[in-house]
Structures are given as C-alpha cells and as structure tokens.
Design an enzyme around this catalytic site. Structure first.
Site, PDB file in Angstrom:
ATOM      1  N   CYS A   2       0.865  -1.165   0.000  1.00 51.01           N
ATOM      2  CA  CYS A   2       0.000   0.000   0.000  1.00 51.01           C
ATOM      3  C   CYS A   2       0.908   1.224   0.000  1.00 51.01           C
ATOM      4  O   CYS A   2       2.118   1.100   0.086  1.00 51.01           O
ATOM      5  CB  CYS A   2      -0.859   0.010   1.255  1.00 51.01           C
ATOM      6  SG  CYS A   2      -1.753  -1.525   1.474  1.00 51.01           S
ATOM      7  N   ARG A  27       1.204   1.572  -6.141  1.00 52.16           N
ATOM      8  CA  ARG A  27       1.452   0.534  -5.127  1.00 52.16           C
ATOM      9  C   ARG A  27       0.181  -0.207  -4.716  1.00 52.16           C
ATOM     10  O   ARG A  27       0.234  -1.212  -4.024  1.00 52.16           O
ATOM     11  CB  ARG A  27       2.101   1.156  -3.888  1.00 52.16           C
ATOM     12  CG  ARG A  27       3.496   1.647  -4.142  1.00 52.16           C
ATOM     13  CD  ARG A  27       4.059   2.284  -2.897  1.00 52.16           C
ATOM     14  NE  ARG A  27       4.122   1.339  -1.792  1.00 52.16           N
ATOM     15  CZ  ARG A  27       5.141   0.540  -1.546  1.00 52.16           C
ATOM     16  NH1 ARG A  27       6.199   0.571  -2.312  1.00 52.16           N
ATOM     17  NH2 ARG A  27       5.114  -0.289  -0.523  1.00 52.16           N
ATOM     18  N   TRP A  75      -3.797  -1.808  -1.327  1.00 52.41           N
ATOM     19  CA  TRP A  75      -3.803  -3.073  -2.063  1.00 52.41           C
ATOM     20  C   TRP A  75      -4.246  -4.113  -1.052  1.00 52.41           C
ATOM     21  O   TRP A  75      -3.554  -4.368  -0.064  1.00 52.41           O
ATOM     22  CB  TRP A  75      -2.405  -3.385  -2.597  1.00 52.41           C
ATOM     23  CG  TRP A  75      -2.373  -4.575  -3.495  1.00 52.41           C
ATOM     24  CD1 TRP A  75      -2.698  -4.619  -4.810  1.00 52.41           C
ATOM     25  CD2 TRP A  75      -1.983  -5.908  -3.142  1.00 52.41           C
ATOM     26  NE1 TRP A  75      -2.541  -5.897  -5.305  1.00 52.41           N
ATOM     27  CE2 TRP A  75      -2.101  -6.706  -4.313  1.00 52.41           C
ATOM     28  CE3 TRP A  75      -1.545  -6.517  -1.977  1.00 52.41           C
ATOM     29  CZ2 TRP A  75      -1.801  -8.060  -4.328  1.00 52.41           C
ATOM     30  CZ3 TRP A  75      -1.246  -7.872  -1.982  1.00 52.41           C
ATOM     31  CH2 TRP A  75      -1.374  -8.627  -3.167  1.00 52.41           C
ATOM     32  N   ASN A  99       0.734   0.125   6.375  1.00 53.98           N
ATOM     33  CA  ASN A  99       1.240  -0.614   5.225  1.00 53.98           C
ATOM     34  C   ASN A  99       1.919  -1.866   5.774  1.00 53.98           C
ATOM     35  O   ASN A  99       2.820  -1.762   6.603  1.00 53.98           O
ATOM     36  CB  ASN A  99       2.244   0.288   4.484  1.00 53.98           C
ATOM     37  CG  ASN A  99       2.861  -0.394   3.286  1.00 53.98           C
ATOM     38  OD1 ASN A  99       2.404  -1.446   2.857  1.00 53.98           O
ATOM     39  ND2 ASN A  99       3.914   0.214   2.765  1.00 53.98           N
ATOM     40  N   GLY A 100       1.480  -3.051   5.338  1.00 53.06           N
ATOM     41  CA  GLY A 100       2.091  -4.282   5.845  1.00 53.06           C
ATOM     42  C   GLY A 100       1.017  -5.249   6.322  1.00 53.06           C
ATOM     43  O   GLY A 100      -0.143  -5.143   5.938  1.00 53.06           O
ATOM     44  N   GLU A 485       9.573 -14.351 -19.093  1.00 59.16           N
ATOM     45  CA  GLU A 485       9.307 -12.927 -18.896  1.00 59.16           C
ATOM     46  C   GLU A 485       8.234 -12.446 -19.882  1.00 59.16           C
ATOM     47  O   GLU A 485       7.334 -11.684 -19.511  1.00 59.16           O
ATOM     48  CB  GLU A 485      10.619 -12.137 -19.053  1.00 59.16           C
ATOM     49  CG  GLU A 485      10.504 -10.629 -18.941  1.00 59.16           C
ATOM     50  CD  GLU A 485       9.908 -10.119 -17.632  1.00 59.16           C
ATOM     51  OE1 GLU A 485       9.738 -10.893 -16.686  1.00 59.16           O
ATOM     52  OE2 GLU A 485       9.582  -8.914 -17.582  1.00 59.16           O
ATOM     53  N   LYS A 489       4.629 -10.866 -18.729  1.00 64.20           N
ATOM     54  CA  LYS A 489       4.150  -9.549 -19.162  1.00 64.20           C
ATOM     55  C   LYS A 489       2.740  -9.664 -19.708  1.00 64.20           C
ATOM     56  O   LYS A 489       1.870  -8.875 -19.389  1.00 64.20           O
ATOM     57  CB  LYS A 489       5.047  -8.927 -20.248  1.00 64.20           C
ATOM     58  CG  LYS A 489       6.395  -8.398 -19.842  1.00 64.20           C
ATOM     59  CD  LYS A 489       6.378  -7.163 -18.985  1.00 64.20           C
ATOM     60  CE  LYS A 489       6.259  -7.511 -17.535  1.00 64.20           C
ATOM     61  NZ  LYS A 489       7.431  -7.740 -16.743  1.00 64.20           N
ATOM     62  N   GLU A 492       0.132 -10.386 -16.949  1.00 67.07           N
ATOM     63  CA  GLU A 492      -0.082  -9.263 -16.035  1.00 67.07           C
ATOM     64  C   GLU A 492      -1.009  -8.201 -16.587  1.00 67.07           C
ATOM     65  O   GLU A 492      -1.850  -7.671 -15.879  1.00 67.07           O
ATOM     66  CB  GLU A 492       1.258  -8.557 -15.765  1.00 67.07           C
ATOM     67  CG  GLU A 492       2.129  -9.201 -14.773  1.00 67.07           C
ATOM     68  CD  GLU A 492       3.348  -8.335 -14.496  1.00 67.07           C
ATOM     69  OE1 GLU A 492       3.458  -7.843 -13.377  1.00 67.07           O
ATOM     70  OE2 GLU A 492       4.182  -8.155 -15.411  1.00 67.07           O
ATOM     71  N   HIS A 508       7.402 -33.038 -24.017  1.00 68.65           N
ATOM     72  CA  HIS A 508       7.206 -33.881 -22.832  1.00 68.65           C
ATOM     73  C   HIS A 508       5.839 -33.637 -22.179  1.00 68.65           C
ATOM     74  O   HIS A 508       5.651 -33.923 -21.009  1.00 68.65           O
ATOM     75  CB  HIS A 508       8.342 -33.629 -21.832  1.00 68.65           C
ATOM     76  CG  HIS A 508       9.676 -34.036 -22.382  1.00 68.65           C
ATOM     77  ND1 HIS A 508      10.039 -35.345 -22.562  1.00 68.65           N
ATOM     78  CD2 HIS A 508      10.709 -33.296 -22.847  1.00 68.65           C
ATOM     79  CE1 HIS A 508      11.249 -35.407 -23.088  1.00 68.65           C
ATOM     80  NE2 HIS A 508      11.681 -34.168 -23.277  1.00 68.65           N
ATOM     81  N   LYS A 604       2.765  -2.486  -7.305  1.00 68.86           N
ATOM     82  CA  LYS A 604       4.144  -2.366  -7.787  1.00 68.86           C
ATOM     83  C   LYS A 604       5.135  -3.104  -6.901  1.00 68.86           C
ATOM     84  O   LYS A 604       6.035  -3.764  -7.371  1.00 68.86           O
ATOM     85  CB  LYS A 604       4.509  -0.884  -7.895  1.00 68.86           C
ATOM     86  CG  LYS A 604       5.907  -0.623  -8.453  1.00 68.86           C
ATOM     87  CD  LYS A 604       6.016  -1.043  -9.901  1.00 68.86           C
ATOM     88  CE  LYS A 604       7.425  -0.973 -10.428  1.00 68.86           C
ATOM     89  NZ  LYS A 604       7.584  -1.791 -11.636  1.00 68.86           N
TER      90      LYS A 604
HETATM   91  O1  M6R Z   1      10.679  -5.084  -6.741  1.00 70.43           O
HETATM   92  P1  M6R Z   1      10.996  -6.511  -7.117  1.00 70.43           P
HETATM   93  O2  M6R Z   1      11.873  -6.603  -8.311  1.00 70.43           O
HETATM   94  O3  M6R Z   1      11.534  -7.302  -5.967  1.00 70.43           O
HETATM   95  O4  M6R Z   1       9.589  -7.133  -7.504  1.00 70.43           O
HETATM   96  C1  M6R Z   1       9.466  -8.481  -7.827  1.00 70.43           C
HETATM   97  C2  M6R Z   1       8.145  -8.769  -8.487  1.00 70.43           C
HETATM   98  O5  M6R Z   1       7.089  -8.456  -7.632  1.00 70.43           O
HETATM   99  C3  M6R Z   1       7.965  -7.986  -9.787  1.00 70.43           C
HETATM  100  O6  M6R Z   1       9.000  -8.245 -10.685  1.00 70.43           O
HETATM  101  C4  M6R Z   1       6.624  -8.344 -10.453  1.00 70.43           C
HETATM  102  O7  M6R Z   1       6.636  -9.674 -10.879  1.00 70.43           O
HETATM  103  C5  M6R Z   1       6.340  -7.388 -11.600  1.00 70.43           C
HETATM  104  N1  M6R Z   1       4.952  -7.027 -11.590  1.00 70.43           N
HETATM  105  C6  M6R Z   1       6.657  -7.963 -12.925  1.00 70.43           C
HETATM  106  O8  M6R Z   1       6.282  -7.143 -13.986  1.00 70.43           O
END
Ligand code: M6R
Length: 609
Positions: A2, A27, A75, A99-100, A485, A489, A492, A508, A604
């Site tokens: 958050c 965030r 969040w 936050n937490g 990756e 993307k 997400e 396999h 984020k």
């Molecule tokens: O801040 P970080 O690199 O530790 O974050 C890790 C993941 O949460 C972050 O890479 C997440 O998977 C992204 N949304 C990917 O686009």
C-alpha cells in the site's frame, strides 16, 4: 504494497495528501482514504477503486482548514476491497493508516472484542487503533495527571504488541497536535518540509521530492512522535539525508503509458547503467572489490517475478562465463524449505524495489547464516540495499508501470557485466573472449532502440492475438527465462493465459495442447541453438499450433513473423527480443481496453508475504 502519506504544517494538507497518494497509487488502487484533523475534529474521506474517486469525493465536500492529515492507498490483503475496509481505520477517537500485515491480529482482535471494542472492518489494521485506545483508556482511568504522557505511552505499548510487517501513521483526538509513526518491515520516510514547522511522511520518496528539506529513511524498529514543534524519535538509530529535487523524470513525457515510456527509455537507462563500469579492457564495479569472491565456491540467487527471470538468465552466464556453480530460487519457496546455506556461497538477491517481502526475508536468512550478500537493486536506500553487504544499483530511474520493463533490462545488463567481472577474477575467460563480450555489451543500448516498424508490427499483430485458448512463449538457454518474462508480461496486463516454456520440453507434455487456437511465440535467435529450437517449433507447427516467430532468420512455417536484426551475439538478440515481447503484450492489453499501468489485482511493490 500500500502507500501511505502524512502531513503536519500550515500549507494545504489535503493537497499534499492527494498529490502524494497520486505518486503512490501504483502501489495499490483497491481503495484510498484520508483523515484530516482540525483541533479535535477529524474529517474522513474514503473511496473504493482508483484515487480519482476519492479526489472527486473530496472536491465535492465542504472542506475546513487542517494542519494535520494522513492518507492511504490500498492493495487489499486482509478483507475485500470495500469502503469499510479502506484506510484510515477508526477506533473511537483515533485513526490509523498502515502498510504491511499484522500477523497476530486475530488474537489481538479477540482480546479487544472481549474488552468491549467494536470492529467494523475485516482488516488486520483495525486492531492497531483499538489497541492504542485500549491502552490509553486504561492509562487515563488510572491517572489524568499527564494525558500527553499517557498518549505517548499508549502508542509505545501498542507497538510492543504488534507482530508482522508494518509502517504506521496514527492520529488521535486525544492529542490532536501529533502524528505517531513507526516502521517495522515496511518502508516509511519522515521528512522536514521546506516550510517552517512542516513534517511530511511517505512510504517512498516520490511524494516528498521538491517538498522535503531533509529526510530520514526509517530503519526497522524506529518510530516517534511528530508535531509542528519537531520530531521526537523513540530511538537514536536514525540519520538525516537529502533527496533529489526534480520530479520531471517521473512524468510520462508524451507516451500513452508509463510502461510505454519505460520500454522506450531502456536504451538510455542501460547506457547509464553501464557508465563507468565498462572500461577499455575490463569491467569495473566501484561498489565491490575483487575480494568478494574470496572463499566463494558457489552463487545462490533469490528473487521474485521479473527479477527472478533476470536472475535465471544470469545463472546461465555465471556458469558459462565465470565458471561458478550457480543456483537460483524463487524467494517465497526458498524461505520455507530449510535451505542448506554454507559460507562458501555468495548470496545474490535481485529486486527492482528493494522492498519485496519474500526477497528481503531470504536476504535476512542468508545474512543470519553468515553468508556474503550482494543485492542488485534499483532503489537506493531501500531495505535490501541497507541490509546487504554489497549493493550494485541498476540506475534505471523510477519505474512506475506495475509491469516491470526497464528494471529487467538493467538488471540483466548488470548481471552480464558481473559474470564477466567474476570471469576475470577467476581467470575463466580468455583475453580475446572478454574483449568480444565487452564489444557486445557496448552494443546493448543500440539493440534496445525501438524500430518504429517493429512497434507497428506488434500493434498490427495484437489484433490477431486476443482470443484463443492460450499462449506458449518458448525459447532455449537464456531465451527460456526471456520466454518466461514474455509470458509474465502478457498475463499481467492482458489477463490472457500464457506460459513460458523451455522449447525442448514441449514434447514432454504441453504439445498435447497444440491446435490452431494455441498461440506459440517462438524465440529463435540466430546465434544460439538455432537448429535445435527450429526443430522444436517444427514439431508444434506440424500439430497446427499458430506460430509467431521472433527471429532475424526467415522461417517458412511461421504464421506471423517479427524480424529482429542480424547481430553477432546472442545477448544482443536477447535484448532486442525483450523489447518485442514487451511491446506485443502492451499492444494486446491496449486493444483489450485494460489499464496498462495499473493492471487489476497487482501492486508495484509486494511488501507482504
Ligand atoms: O521489486 P521486485 O523486483 O523485488 O519485484 C518483484 C516482483 O514483484 C515484480 O517483478 C513483479 O513480478 C512485476 N509485476 C513484474 O512485472
């Protein structure tokens, strides 16, 4: 996870809070809220969903003048995204933003309910404010002589009882001139404002840039009490520093989305990331010394999400170039498997934010076991950079798109440089080979420059790839993590099902899924295992999968083809293909009408387990 902000001062409190929350909205955007304090009156506004809903509510209200306020963008962790679960949370006469996660909230809640407290939300946070009032009520029942002292003590007693990760701002009518604050596990910064008697708070530095005179990045276990008369810290473990003054770099610069801007920025940030690190004939890192490898036989990498993919890519490079045994694990798995940690292991964590809870905990474990630790990170002064023995910064600048892009390219560039740096120390690379690697490295910024034709092509192709029953991104060697990756993307921001797979592994099992509605995005670099992956793609094509090839070489079985440049090094192809995958997922997301920068259910920086 958050975002939180707080303000004490004579300027426009509401504006500071709302502007600050705008900076932190990436965030979390399940709900947002602010509490504004004027003498003993507290006005509270909360709204579900994006911050604009809150701004609208505030603008349509009769506002007073306020000299103290706290705000939060959420969040959701405990309790659904509802207005009732939105912060700030109220007791009877106090409000808190948090936050937490409070891990022992259930037992605390039960205790407080038995003591007569009424809860209205399903959050863990609400226990904080009730706990505080419970202590304060008791103290005031015993003695009314020093109410200020009672309030301060109640806050300290509250903190003592909390377990988990939390940064907190609390205001109360019981002492309406103050903000009580504490940091443990989740980030929090306190600042002296540029105006007299101003105190500012934020969970990251973006809301403070240009407004703060000096800041304290709070360490775990540090908190205090702030008023217009100053800040009283509850421990001596803090130090003041300054912030950059320009916010310019955090704007969109004419791009449609932060993600798009960040994809386009990659060429220049990777140049920045290499600056001073590639010398004539070798790699140099000011931040570390050659002795970092003394006594080291093995590298272990821990990370999450995109950072994990950068780590996986580097695991090929550390073994291939540096000739060091290298293993990598997802941080959330690593933590609970009772890993065997030996002191001949260099423990590397990779993180854009430096705050990801699982990665941070993995780092703590490694430190506790006495391992040498190194963090590859984008955010200086983050929890990880403060904890690790060594830090290499990726210099990507603020990354705002929730879908990570430039963080990945800079991480990969750093890790490639690091593998060469280690190779030199280990004498595992010939002079000629090192020179040819350096030559290629210098070309990376060029391979990240976006060709308009490629961007156009991804826009056109995005029309075709909106339906179907799924995507397979396939590649071999370092193009396998790149495939992971690419799939991440797409998932997400498009909400389409996608998997990254090692191309040789399709036969396999997954090949059973092949039909025209299965879209295969095949990464076919010219300089690495071309013939091998070609056979794998032929197998898929023979079973009618729709094939989109990314390659510099013609491939007659492709249904769609994205042509990359012919180069002399597979890592240059890697970076160029990375951009293709980022653009493709972004354009698909745009066509689906999704929010590219703030995809649903994500945040984020994941500062909870
Ligand atoms: O801040 P970080 O690199 O530790 O974050 C890790 C993941 O949460 C972050 O890479 C997440 O998977 C992204 N949304 C990917 O686009």
């Amino acid at each position: 996870m958050c975002g939180i902000v707080g303000y004490i001062g004579k300027q426009d409190t509401t504006k500071f809070l709302l502007d600050g929350l705008k900076e932190l909205e990436y965030r979390g955007y399940d709900s947002a809220g602010i509490a504004l304090l004027n003498k003993d009156k507290i006005d509270v506004f909360k709204a579900l969903g994006k911050l604009n809903n809150l701004i609208e509510k505030v603008e349509n209200s009769d506002l007073g003048t306020y000299e103290i306020g706290i705000g939060h963008t959420r969040w959701a962790t405990h309790g659904k995204p509802t207005e009732l679960n939105a912060h700030p949370h109220l007791g009877e006469y106090s409000y808190v933003v948090h936050n937490g996660i409070i891990e022992n909230y259930k037992e605390l809640k039960e205790e407080l309910i038995n003591a007569g407290h009424k809860f209205v939300s399903q959050t863990d946070t609400e226990v904080i404010v009730h706990l505080f009032e419970n202590y304060l009520n008791k103290a005031n029942e015993q003695s009314q002589e020093n109410k200020v002292n009672n309030t301060n003590q109640a806050f300290k007693d509250t903190i003592e009882r909390l377990e988990g990760a939390f940064s907190i701002l609390l205001i109360s009518k019981a002492d309406p001139t103050k903000i009580f604050f504490f940091k443990h596990g989740s980030p929090l910064i306190v600042a002296r404002g540029k105006e007299d008697n101003e105190v500012l708070f934020a969970s990251s530095d973006a809301p403070l840039i240009g407004l703060a005179k000096e800041v304290v990045y709070l360490e775990d276990g540090v908190g205090g009490i702030a008023s217009k008369n100053g800040i009283e810290f509850l421990s001596d473990d803090y130090s003041w520093s300054t912030l950059p003054t320009s916010k310019q770099f955090a704007q969109k610069d004419g791009f449609r989305f932060f993600m798009e801007k960040e994809i386009y920025e990659q060429s220049s940030v990777v140049s920045d990331c290499m600056l001073g690190r590639i010398q004539d004939e070798e790699i140099l890192f000011d931040e570390i010394e050659e002795s970092i490898l003394d006594g080291i036989k093995e590298i272990k990498i821990c990370a999450c999400g995109t950072s994990f993919h950068a780590g996986l890519t580097s695991s090929y490079l550390f073994e291939r170039l540096s000739k060091i045994k290298c293993s990598i694990e997802v941080a959330s798995e690593f933590r609970y498997k009772e890993p065997m940690l030996t002191k001949d292991t260099l423990f590397i964590v990779i993180s854009q934010s430096g705050e990801t809870a699982d990665t941070l905990e993995a780092l703590k474990m490694a430190k506790k076991a006495g391992l040498k630790t190194l963090v590859i990170c984008n955010v200086d002064n983050s929890s990880m950079t403060r904890m690790a023995d060594f830090t290499i910064l990726t210099r990507a600048g603020i990354e705002k798109g929730v879908a990570s892009t430039k963080a990945f390219s800079t991480q990969t560039a750093v890790l490639w440089m690091l593998s060469l740096y280690f190779a030199k120390i280990n004498a595992s690379i010939s002079f000629e080979k090192l020179q040819s690697e350096l030559l290629a490295l210098r070309e990376v910024p060029k391979s990240l420059i976006i060709d308009d034709k490629i961007h156009e092509k991804t826009k056109r192709l995005s029309k075709r790839y909106l339906h179907g029953h799924g995507f397979f991104f396939i590649g071999r060697d370092v193009f396998f993590p790149l495939a992971l990756e690419g799939a991440l993307k797409l998932k997400e921001i498009s909400y389409l099902h996608a998997e990254g797979y090692p191309a040789g592994e399709m036969k396999h099992g997954p090949i059973a899924l092949a039909d025209p509605e299965l879209f295969t995005i095949a990464l076919m670099p010219q300089n690495l295992l071309y013939d091998k992956i070609k056979s794998n793609v032929e197998e898929l094509s023979a079973r009618d999968s729709t094939i989109c090839t990314v390659s510099p070489l013609d491939f007659e079985l492709s249904d769609d083809f994205i042509r990359t440049q012919e180069t002399s090094h597979y890592m240059l192809e890697f970076f160029e293909m990375l951009v293709v995958l980022q653009l493709l997922s972004m354009e698909i997301s745009v066509r689906l009408g999704n929010d590219v920068d703030m995809p649903r259910n994500l945040a984020k920086s994941v500062t909870v387990e």
